[in-house]
Scaffold this active site. Structure first.
Site, PDB file in Angstrom:
ATOM      1  N   TYR A 125       5.615  -2.598   0.857  1.00 48.25           N
ATOM      2  CA  TYR A 125       5.285  -2.077   2.193  1.00 48.25           C
ATOM      3  C   TYR A 125       5.303  -3.178   3.251  1.00 48.25           C
ATOM      4  O   TYR A 125       5.524  -2.919   4.428  1.00 48.25           O
ATOM      5  CB  TYR A 125       3.904  -1.416   2.154  1.00 48.25           C
ATOM      6  CG  TYR A 125       3.554  -0.586   3.363  1.00 48.25           C
ATOM      7  CD1 TYR A 125       3.673   0.798   3.338  1.00 48.25           C
ATOM      8  CD2 TYR A 125       3.084  -1.186   4.538  1.00 48.25           C
ATOM      9  CE1 TYR A 125       3.342   1.560   4.443  1.00 48.25           C
ATOM     10  CE2 TYR A 125       2.748  -0.430   5.648  1.00 48.25           C
ATOM     11  CZ  TYR A 125       2.877   0.943   5.596  1.00 48.25           C
ATOM     12  OH  TYR A 125       2.543   1.692   6.690  1.00 48.25           O
ATOM     13  N   LYS A 174       2.039   0.659 -11.619  1.00 45.08           N
ATOM     14  CA  LYS A 174       3.269   1.146 -12.260  1.00 45.08           C
ATOM     15  C   LYS A 174       3.785   0.011 -13.152  1.00 45.08           C
ATOM     16  O   LYS A 174       4.981  -0.329 -13.151  1.00 45.08           O
ATOM     17  CB  LYS A 174       4.297   1.527 -11.169  1.00 45.08           C
ATOM     18  CG  LYS A 174       5.531   2.237 -11.669  1.00 45.08           C
ATOM     19  CD  LYS A 174       5.294   3.697 -12.037  1.00 45.08           C
ATOM     20  CE  LYS A 174       6.506   4.281 -12.726  1.00 45.08           C
ATOM     21  NZ  LYS A 174       6.307   5.687 -13.133  1.00 45.08           N
ATOM     22  N   ASP A 207       2.217   7.758 -10.847  1.00 47.12           N
ATOM     23  CA  ASP A 207       2.731   9.137 -10.786  1.00 47.12           C
ATOM     24  C   ASP A 207       1.744  10.106 -11.432  1.00 47.12           C
ATOM     25  O   ASP A 207       1.456  11.185 -10.901  1.00 47.12           O
ATOM     26  CB  ASP A 207       4.147   9.263 -11.372  1.00 47.12           C
ATOM     27  CG  ASP A 207       4.406   8.352 -12.551  1.00 47.12           C
ATOM     28  OD1 ASP A 207       3.516   7.559 -12.911  1.00 47.12           O
ATOM     29  OD2 ASP A 207       5.500   8.432 -13.138  1.00 47.12           O
ATOM     30  N   ASP A 231      -0.645   3.605   0.431  1.00 48.23           N
ATOM     31  CA  ASP A 231      -0.207   4.332   1.627  1.00 48.23           C
ATOM     32  C   ASP A 231       0.011   5.796   1.280  1.00 48.23           C
ATOM     33  O   ASP A 231      -0.480   6.707   1.959  1.00 48.23           O
ATOM     34  CB  ASP A 231       1.094   3.695   2.131  1.00 48.23           C
ATOM     35  CG  ASP A 231       1.679   4.422   3.327  1.00 48.23           C
ATOM     36  OD1 ASP A 231       0.920   4.716   4.259  1.00 48.23           O
ATOM     37  OD2 ASP A 231       2.897   4.693   3.317  1.00 48.23           O
TER      38      ASP A 231
HETATM   39 MG    MG Z   1       0.614   5.954   6.027  1.00 48.40          MG
END
Ligand code: MG
Ligand code: NAI
Length: 336
Positions: A125, A174, A207, A231
């Site tokens: 990110y 992950k 997930d 996020d």
């Molecule tokens: Mg956001």
């Protein structure tokens, strides 16, 4: 002596929800002075700069800011000013509570009470090293995870659990696929968790976490994860409790903290006076906790809860026909 905070009214619905929030804070008598500064598109229109030096100086000086959403163009144009603020002030912890409220038409009106603690400075990110090849056919970025970044966010999550009487931290990762980056995060998380024997710690792959959150959200207490997963997961959590109009977020560093709504500038409803002010108000409640005003934070949250429970004057996103102003006034009237 009064505390002064920096206030950024922002873009789109930003000014509308900030005015409403400051009216409610006025009714609460929090004893704050406001230093109004600009960032984002509104700053650009006034000064030709997206992030003026006076704004940076005000945040550095007051160490606390309340910020409305800022517009970021999708795919092209300038980079996110939000991401830039997090980077400049090293606001490494993004703390996003998701708590059930009455009358939100949510599928989970009762049993969600969790906090996502998202690493806020590194990982995919952060957008480091973004490149597109000359022929436009290949795009790359660098996903960097550090021991320092992982350690301080996991420690923040466990300290938060201890401080607020929470029982469990779930490390979301992950590491089965992203063995280097997510693998390092998980390894460091295990080391930190071992130092908090009083807090239960479990691990979950991202997930599966999404599925578990939708099926059985009550199993989560504190979720700690890396930037991009956090996020996405925190928006999912906002959806569990009635939508972005109810989801606040704090960006916390060692030297400064910025409190905001999770949602964006909502250009589709900007200027109509119908935006839900609750997310920013709940961000203000997080700010009051941070400013060591826990009684005022609780009074504010209780007034929001009571107004939602009463169900009148709610904004259209909650199924009502109220406006930002009438909703905020209903909350303020419970604080007089
Ligand atoms: Mg956001
Ligand atoms: P958004 O959160 O602005 O809007 C998504 C949907 O939720 C829209 O239908 C909107 O009307 C609704 N919504 C959001 N907040 C609401 C509220 N308080 N009351 C009622 N309805 C509300 O997300 P979108 O459209 O993806 O992004 C718009 C702009 O905001 C973009 O430029 C984006 O980069 C920026 N953004 C800024 C953030 C920040 O400053 N922290 C966070 C997220 C997005």
């Amino acid at each position: 002596m009064k505390t002064t905070i920096a206030v950024i009214r922002g873009d789109g619905i930003g000014p509308e929800i900030m005015d409403a929030t400051l009216r409610v804070l006025g009714a609460l008598d929090v004893g704050l002075d406001y230093d109004f500064v600009d960032a984002g598109l509104s700053a650009y229109e006034k000064t030709g700069e997206l992030l003026p030096q006076v704004t940076l100086d005000a945040i550095a000086k007051h160490r606390v800011a309340l910020k409305s959403p800022l517009t970021t163009p999708v795919g092209e144009g300038f980079s996110s000013i939000n991401v830039e603020l997090r980077r400049r002030f090293d606001l490494y912890a993004n703390v996003r509570p998701a708590i059930s409220f009455p009358n939100t038409r949510s599928r989970f009106a009762e049993n969600v009470d969790l906090i996502t603690v998202r690493e806020n400075t590194e990982g995919a990110y952060a957008g480091e090293g973004q490149q597109v090849s000359e022929d436009g056919a290949t795009a790359t970025l660098v996903q960097k995870i550090t021991r320092k970044g992982s350690e301080r966010i996991v420690r923040y999550a466990f300290d938060l659990a201890v401080r607020t009487g929470r029982k469990k931290v779930t490390i979301v990762h992950k590491a089965n696929i992203l063995k280097s980056t997510s693998g390092l995060f998980l390894k460091v998380a295990r080391e930190v968790a071992a130092q908090y024997p009083q807090i239960q710690c479990n691990e979950m792959i991202v997930d599966n976490t999404c599925m578990q959150l939708v099926m059985r959200p009550e199993q989560f207490d504190v979720i700690c994860t890396t930037n991009l997963f956090g996020d996405i997961i925190s928006d999912l959590c906002a959806g569990l409790v009635g939508g972005l109009g109810l989801a606040p977020g704090a960006n916390i560093g060692a030297d400064a903290a910025i409190f905001e709504a999770v949602h964006g500038s909502a250009p589709d409803i900007a200027g109509k006076g119908i935006a839900n002010p609750c997310a920013l108000l709940l961000g203000a409640a997080q700010m009051l906790d941070h400013l060591d005003q826990p009684e005022n934070a609780t009074r504010l949250r209780d007034a929001i809860r009571a107004t939602l429970a009463a169900g009148d004057r709610l904004t259209p996103d909650l199924g009502g026909s109220g406006t930002t102003q009438t909703f905020a006034d209903a909350i303020a009237s419970r604080l007089g």
